[in-house]
Design a protein around this motif. Structure first.
Motif, PDB file in Angstrom:
ATOM      1  N   LEU A 155      -2.359  -4.864 -39.445  1.00 18.05           N
ATOM      2  CA  LEU A 155      -2.957  -3.717 -39.299  1.00 18.05           C
ATOM      3  C   LEU A 155      -3.728  -3.767 -37.901  1.00 18.05           C
ATOM      4  O   LEU A 155      -4.694  -4.430 -37.806  1.00 18.05           O
ATOM      5  CB  LEU A 155      -3.703  -3.507 -40.400  1.00 18.05           C
ATOM      6  CG  LEU A 155      -4.447  -2.062 -40.600  1.00 18.05           C
ATOM      7  CD1 LEU A 155      -3.408  -1.228 -40.618  1.00 18.05           C
ATOM      8  CD2 LEU A 155      -5.819  -2.025 -41.727  1.00 18.05           C
ATOM      9  N   PHE A 156      -3.305  -3.006 -37.000  1.00 18.53           N
ATOM     10  CA  PHE A 156      -3.954  -3.112 -35.559  1.00 18.53           C
ATOM     11  C   PHE A 156      -4.115  -1.685 -35.031  1.00 18.53           C
ATOM     12  O   PHE A 156      -3.521  -0.769 -35.292  1.00 18.53           O
ATOM     13  CB  PHE A 156      -3.171  -3.766 -34.789  1.00 18.53           C
ATOM     14  CG  PHE A 156      -1.729  -3.637 -34.350  1.00 18.53           C
ATOM     15  CD1 PHE A 156      -1.034  -3.194 -33.412  1.00 18.53           C
ATOM     16  CD2 PHE A 156      -0.312  -3.695 -35.582  1.00 18.53           C
ATOM     17  CE1 PHE A 156       0.248  -2.563 -33.164  1.00 18.53           C
ATOM     18  CE2 PHE A 156       0.897  -3.411 -35.422  1.00 18.53           C
ATOM     19  CZ  PHE A 156       1.008  -2.643 -34.208  1.00 18.53           C
ATOM     20  N   ALA A 178     -10.901   3.969 -39.379  1.00 15.01           N
ATOM     21  CA  ALA A 178      -9.816   3.765 -38.129  1.00 15.01           C
ATOM     22  C   ALA A 178      -8.715   4.912 -38.432  1.00 15.01           C
ATOM     23  O   ALA A 178      -8.180   5.281 -37.144  1.00 15.01           O
ATOM     24  CB  ALA A 178      -9.258   2.507 -38.553  1.00 15.01           C
ATOM     25  N   THR A 179      -8.443   5.385 -39.350  1.00 22.41           N
ATOM     26  CA  THR A 179      -7.478   6.243 -39.500  1.00 22.41           C
ATOM     27  C   THR A 179      -7.971   7.726 -38.735  1.00 22.41           C
ATOM     28  O   THR A 179      -7.305   8.242 -38.226  1.00 22.41           O
ATOM     29  CB  THR A 179      -7.302   6.732 -41.210  1.00 22.41           C
ATOM     30  OG1 THR A 179      -6.538   5.630 -41.575  1.00 22.41           O
ATOM     31  CG2 THR A 179      -6.260   7.999 -41.138  1.00 22.41           C
ATOM     32  N   ASN A 211       3.225   1.145 -26.145  1.00 27.60           N
ATOM     33  CA  ASN A 211       4.226  -0.056 -26.429  1.00 27.60           C
ATOM     34  C   ASN A 211       3.512  -1.134 -27.016  1.00 27.60           C
ATOM     35  O   ASN A 211       3.883  -2.530 -26.774  1.00 27.60           O
ATOM     36  CB  ASN A 211       5.086  -0.172 -25.400  1.00 27.60           C
ATOM     37  CG  ASN A 211       5.948   0.861 -24.953  1.00 27.60           C
ATOM     38  OD1 ASN A 211       6.215   1.712 -25.739  1.00 27.60           O
ATOM     39  ND2 ASN A 211       6.631   0.786 -23.746  1.00 27.60           N
ATOM     40  N   VAL A 212       2.479  -1.080 -27.980  1.00 34.46           N
ATOM     41  CA  VAL A 212       1.852  -2.305 -28.454  1.00 34.46           C
ATOM     42  C   VAL A 212       2.566  -2.666 -29.873  1.00 34.46           C
ATOM     43  O   VAL A 212       2.814  -1.689 -30.743  1.00 34.46           O
ATOM     44  CB  VAL A 212       0.430  -2.108 -28.615  1.00 34.46           C
ATOM     45  CG1 VAL A 212      -0.353  -3.224 -29.222  1.00 34.46           C
ATOM     46  CG2 VAL A 212      -0.407  -1.619 -27.561  1.00 34.46           C
ATOM     47  N   SER A 213       2.845  -3.827 -29.948  1.00 35.36           N
ATOM     48  CA  SER A 213       3.716  -4.368 -31.048  1.00 35.36           C
ATOM     49  C   SER A 213       3.084  -5.541 -31.527  1.00 35.36           C
ATOM     50  O   SER A 213       2.766  -6.443 -30.620  1.00 35.36           O
ATOM     51  CB  SER A 213       5.055  -4.320 -30.888  1.00 35.36           C
ATOM     52  OG  SER A 213       5.593  -5.206 -29.968  1.00 35.36           O
ATOM     53  N   ILE A 214       2.881  -6.104 -32.748  1.00 35.01           N
ATOM     54  CA  ILE A 214       2.341  -7.391 -33.346  1.00 35.01           C
ATOM     55  C   ILE A 214       3.712  -7.987 -34.125  1.00 35.01           C
ATOM     56  O   ILE A 214       4.493  -7.159 -35.012  1.00 35.01           O
ATOM     57  CB  ILE A 214       1.400  -7.260 -34.215  1.00 35.01           C
ATOM     58  CG1 ILE A 214       0.245  -6.597 -33.293  1.00 35.01           C
ATOM     59  CG2 ILE A 214       0.782  -8.647 -34.605  1.00 35.01           C
ATOM     60  CD1 ILE A 214      -0.538  -7.055 -32.498  1.00 35.01           C
ATOM     61  N   ASP A 215       4.180  -9.051 -34.003  1.00 33.64           N
ATOM     62  CA  ASP A 215       5.438  -9.517 -34.532  1.00 33.64           C
ATOM     63  C   ASP A 215       4.971 -10.205 -35.868  1.00 33.64           C
ATOM     64  O   ASP A 215       3.686 -10.243 -36.530  1.00 33.64           O
ATOM     65  CB  ASP A 215       6.249 -10.496 -33.633  1.00 33.64           C
ATOM     66  CG  ASP A 215       5.207 -11.805 -33.305  1.00 33.64           C
ATOM     67  OD1 ASP A 215       4.242 -12.092 -33.875  1.00 33.64           O
ATOM     68  OD2 ASP A 215       5.634 -12.655 -32.620  1.00 33.64           O
ATOM     69  N   LEU A 253      -3.518   3.720 -34.662  1.00 31.75           N
ATOM     70  CA  LEU A 253      -3.606   2.826 -35.871  1.00 31.75           C
ATOM     71  C   LEU A 253      -2.419   2.326 -36.300  1.00 31.75           C
ATOM     72  O   LEU A 253      -1.608   3.480 -36.663  1.00 31.75           O
ATOM     73  CB  LEU A 253      -4.486   3.302 -36.907  1.00 31.75           C
ATOM     74  CG  LEU A 253      -4.592   2.374 -38.017  1.00 31.75           C
ATOM     75  CD1 LEU A 253      -5.337   1.217 -37.968  1.00 31.75           C
ATOM     76  CD2 LEU A 253      -5.386   3.290 -39.267  1.00 31.75           C
ATOM     77  N   GLN A 254      -1.750   1.232 -36.104  1.00 32.60           N
ATOM     78  CA  GLN A 254      -0.500   0.939 -36.799  1.00 32.60           C
ATOM     79  C   GLN A 254      -0.309  -0.377 -37.515  1.00 32.60           C
ATOM     80  O   GLN A 254      -1.331  -1.053 -37.526  1.00 32.60           O
ATOM     81  CB  GLN A 254       0.222   0.558 -35.312  1.00 32.60           C
ATOM     82  CG  GLN A 254       0.341   1.788 -34.425  1.00 32.60           C
ATOM     83  CD  GLN A 254       1.183   1.358 -33.275  1.00 32.60           C
ATOM     84  OE1 GLN A 254       2.124   0.730 -32.953  1.00 32.60           O
ATOM     85  NE2 GLN A 254       0.881   1.924 -32.031  1.00 32.60           N
ATOM     86  N   LYS A 255       1.052  -0.297 -38.012  1.00 27.70           N
ATOM     87  CA  LYS A 255       0.973  -1.650 -38.975  1.00 27.70           C
ATOM     88  C   LYS A 255       2.608  -2.001 -38.808  1.00 27.70           C
ATOM     89  O   LYS A 255       3.397  -1.229 -38.363  1.00 27.70           O
ATOM     90  CB  LYS A 255       0.658  -1.300 -40.456  1.00 27.70           C
ATOM     91  CG  LYS A 255       1.526  -0.379 -41.129  1.00 27.70           C
ATOM     92  CD  LYS A 255       1.318  -0.022 -42.646  1.00 27.70           C
ATOM     93  CE  LYS A 255       2.253   0.847 -43.480  1.00 27.70           C
ATOM     94  NZ  LYS A 255       1.834   0.828 -44.690  1.00 27.70           N
TER      95      LYS A 255
END
Length: 544
Positions: free
Chosen positions: A517-518, A289-290, A526-530, A297-299
């Protein structure tokens, strides 16, 4: 949450599919609105709010409903559907006032009855709702539960509940009601964000206290999106923007929740552009994914707390000095780097960093890596010459157990062996029966962002998930003082004092705090996971 049924979880790879829907070209799916974002999820367990406790189900419901409160950047509750949520000076009686003019997506008004009917249904024991214990702070909850007057667990002795509605719920007006708790709790407002406290329209009921059979497949909420069609099990849930929603407007016209049963398939669809967001990318795919996703690839932090529980009821681990020494023998940061590629955070506290009142090094004295001190303490305390670390095989890669045991062996000179169990429930059952299991790998996620959501269930003498036999009357007393404090700041202070006792007793070994890890496609931003592992459906937007 001394009240809850055990909810310790395995950090399983989640997700995912049985059929495909293109996200840039919807092809034959003409019912999919333009400007729709496609998100991968696993199959929800349920979609009735009081029966929904899984992450995927909560994610879907959070797009269909607006909660009474949301949280600010510091995890403090702020009104959403509520105009105000206020406590009396004792923090036992709470008054909820709704914003005027709220409606469900079918046009029904949102009233006080919408909440009272939903909560009474959820709390009534014979309805067997998975989240029923979320209402147990409300006065009269015990009277709604099936009773066993003879103290026998056999079903033939069960008696009907003494009541069908919660004594503590009182309607004040069409848009206001009071909630009387069985005991003061300064943190009650934080609970009102959970899906269990969502309202239900009259259309949800076929008769008073009876959910209509078809409602779960076509849920009607009061939120920013509404279902288009129904829940197509094993396939998808389609939503479109709800007209007239008074809250912040979504930046997209629709959501397509695409259901998967294999995380690898979901990831392949993400790379191919067939979905826009994968909320949980498996650890084994992180290197790929990297390369594939780069900055997409975000966390972000979530509330997961992974730890090793001691069977304190066994003589080998009854001595606190043995437990402290084992904690000092572990190099948490090396494990995070080697096994988890930095996707988790080394834990030096008993509560997650996402809750107000968290202190980074509350366990610093015994949560640091000090093999020399660990060996000296372990020998002096007469620790066992061999230990077992039990874990469920769906809790992540076996390699972390191998690394852990190598560290313990190198630090203490003892034998350490991993023991995998296919089913977490079987493993927990062995612990509950006090069968030999050695140390046990466990994980916990919060129900609401309060220190109490970690301390009470895991460490109180009668804690619902205190499976290892820890009991400290001083800890219980401080926990109770915090829960009964009339103000949040006072509660936090008492809960922190309780956590300080854990740092001396070491009933568990803190290991790691979780991260989301998404990844997302080039089509969205602007994708964010709480911290509750839910995507912000109001913030995500399409590029261009």
């Amino acid at each position: 949450m001394v009240r809850k049924a055990p909810r310790l979880v395995a950090a399983a790879a989640v997700a995912l599919v049985l059929s495909a829907y293109g996200c840039t070209d919807h092809g034959p799916d003409e019912d999919v609105p333009d400007r729709t974002v496609v998100i991968g999820i696993s199959e929800p367990g349920h979609l009735i709010p009081s029966n929904t406790v899984d992450v995927s189900g909560k994610q879907v419901l959070s797009a269909l409903f607006q909660p009474l409160v949301t949280f600010d950047a510091r995890s403090n509750p702020v009104p959403a559907a509520a105009q105000s949520v206020k406590a009396d000076p004792t923090a036992r009686i709470w008054t909820v006032k709704l914003k005027p003019g709220l409606t469900f997506s079918n046009g029904e008004p949102v009233t006080a009855d919408s909440y009272l009917d939903a909560w009474n249904y959820g709390a009534y024991g014979p309805n067997h709702q998975s989240a029923t214990s979320y209402y147990d702070r409300i006065d009269g909850y015990a009277d709604l539960q099936v009773r066993d007057p003879d103290g026998d667990s056999g079903p033939q002795q069960a008696a009907d509940p003494q009541a069908k509605t919660l004594r503590g719920l009182k309607k004040v007006g069409d848009t206001s009601f009071t909630v009387t708790l069985s005991a003061p709790f300064a943190g009650f407002a934080a609970l009102l964000n959970d899906v269990a406290f969502y309202p239900l329209p009259k259309a949800a009921f076929s008769a008073p206290g009876v959910i209509a059979g078809a409602f779960e497949n076509a849920v009607v909420g009061n939120g920013p999106f509404k279902m288009k069609g129904g829940w197509e099990r094993g396939s998808r849930i389609l939503m479109e923007k709800a007209s007239g929603f008074p809250g912040p407007a979504p930046k997209v016209d629709g959501l397509l929740w695409k259901i998967y049963d294999d995380a690898g398939d979901e990831y392949a669809d993400l790379v191919d552009g067939d979905i826009d967001v994968q909320t949980r990318i498996p650890l084994e795919l992180i290197d790929k994914a990297t390369d594939d996703l780069g900055g997409r690839l975000q966390k972000s932090p979530n509330s997961t707390f992974t730890f090793l529980g001691f069977p304190i009821f066994q003589p080998d681990f009854a001595e606190p000095e043995v437990r402290r020494a084992l904690s000092l023998a572990i190099n948490r940061q090396a494990m995070v780097d080697e096994v988890f590629h930095g996707t988790e955070t080394a834990a030096t506290a008993f509560v997650s960093p996402v809750v107000p009142g968290y202190r980074a090094d509350s366990c610093a004295e015994y949560c640091r890596y000090d093999p020399a001190r660990a060996k000296e303490m372990y020998r002096a305390a007469g620790g066992p010459a061999a230990i077992t670390v039990s874990y469920s095989r769906d809790s992540g890669p076996r390699s972390w157990v191998d690394v852990l045991c190598r560290q313990i062996t190198a630090s203490l000179g003892i034998k350490c062996t991993g023991a995998g169990e296919d089913d977490l429930a079987v493993l927990l059952g062995r612990v509950e029966k006090r069968q030999p299991v050695g140390l046990i790998r466990l994980s916990w996620t919060m129900d609401y962002p309060l220190l109490e959501s970690y301390l009470s269930p895991l460490y109180a003498t009668n804690g619902s998930s205190n499976l290892y036999g820890y009991s400290n009357p001083a800890f219980d007393s401080l926990l109770g003082e915090g829960s009964k404090a009339p103000r949040q700041a006072q509660a936090v202070k008492k809960w922190q004092e309780a956590e300080d006792l854990l740092a001396q007793d070491m009933p568990v070994i803190p290991l790691r705090f979780g991260q989301n890890l998404f990844g997302h496609s080039e089509r969205v931003r602007n994708v964010s996971i709480d911290s509750a592992q839910r995507i912000d459906v109001l913030g995500v937007e399409l590029v261009g």
